[in-house]
Write an enzyme that holds these catalytic residues in place. Structure first.
Site, mmCIF file in Angstrom:
data_model
loop_
_atom_site.group_PDB
_atom_site.id
_atom_site.type_symbol
_atom_site.label_atom_id
_atom_site.label_comp_id
_atom_site.label_asym_id
_atom_site.label_seq_id
_atom_site.Cartn_x
_atom_site.Cartn_y
_atom_site.Cartn_z
ATOM 1 N N HIS A 109 0.851 -1.190 0.000
ATOM 2 C CA HIS A 109 0.000 0.000 0.000
ATOM 3 C C HIS A 109 0.890 1.245 0.000
ATOM 4 C CE1 HIS A 109 -3.548 2.385 0.831
ATOM 5 N NE2 HIS A 109 -2.833 3.048 1.717
ATOM 6 N N ASP A 145 -6.672 -2.439 4.327
ATOM 7 C CA ASP A 145 -5.270 -2.050 4.575
ATOM 8 C C ASP A 145 -4.934 -2.052 6.065
ATOM 9 O OD1 ASP A 145 -4.952 -1.571 1.787
ATOM 10 O OD2 ASP A 145 -5.828 0.408 2.016
#
Ligand code: GRF
Length: 220
Positions: A109, A145
């Site tokens: 990410h 995430d």
């Protein structure tokens, strides 16, 4: 040797970094399949150019998350996949996927999680005015995430940065830390204790700090 299934939706530069690290002998793993939800994903071409089998599962054929993920898992298993590597895969992983590969799915990410989860995060970092951003490789859990963090790289946010400039600076680090994270796993050095991930071997030292903007006061 660790058998990887890499999932892509777009350009696949992280996939390329992983392929390059394997071919250079720096990463002891094998990509047994690259799977995409997007038949036009350039990552599929990158895979084919290196003789890696590809699979496409489009949303149209599998309208619910459950049916989509069941099919994807079936295909990954048919290619002997042990570990799933998300590399710009623009779908949220369901419980079906998580149950099939428990603590064996990782993602990259482009922010320093837990800051800026979700989408368009480089622009969000600029707008917030943070002095540092970076990238994070983490295990995937049921959140967005939000899973345990394996490795992060930090980059400065510079005056005059645009989304493109910051994204490029972060992406360069992504290409370094993703192969490294997989190699840690491949070497059996990674243990997860709750939220904390322990990696056997030398860690960072207290001198590994950076300041932005730099300190100009005379110290001592
Ligand atoms: C990267 O920024 C990654 O962090 C995010 O999606 C982007 C994928 O880029 N998850 P690429 O397809 O690997 O070039």
């Amino acid at each position: 040797m660790l058998k990887l299934g890499v999932l892509v939706s777009g350009g696949g530069t992280n996939l390329q970094a992983i392929i390059d690290a394997i071919e250079a002998g720096d990463l002891n793993a094998k990509i047994t399949v690259v799977l995409s939800d997007n038949p036009e994903a350039y990552g599929l071409k990158r895979a084919s150019a290196h003789g890696i089998p590809t699979e496409v599962v489009t949303r149209d054929g599998y309208p619910t998350k459950k049916t989509y993920d069941t099919r994807a898992v079936e295909l990954l298993r048919s290619h002997g996949v042990e570990y799933v590597v998300l590399a710009g895969f623009m779908r949220i992983i369901s419980k079906v996927f998580l149950a099939a590969f428990p603590m064996r799915i990782i993602n990259i990410h482009p922010s320093l999680l837990p800051s800026f989860p979700g989408l368009d995060v480089q622009q969000a970092a600029i707008e917030h005015g943070v002095r540092f951003s970076g990238c994070t490789v983490h295990f995937v859990d049921e959140g967005i995430d939000s899973g345990p963090i394996i490795i992060q790289a930090v980059v400065p946010v510079l005056d005059g940065d645009t989304e493109d400039l910051l994204s490029a600076r972060i992406l360069k680090e992504e290409h370094r830390i993703y192969p490294q994270a997989i190699q840690f796993i491949s070497e059996g050095r990674v243990r997860v204790h709750g939220r904390r991930v322990h990696i056997k071997g030398p860690g960072a030292s207290e001198s590994d700090h950076i300041v932005n903007p730099p300190i100009t006061l005379t110290e001592g």
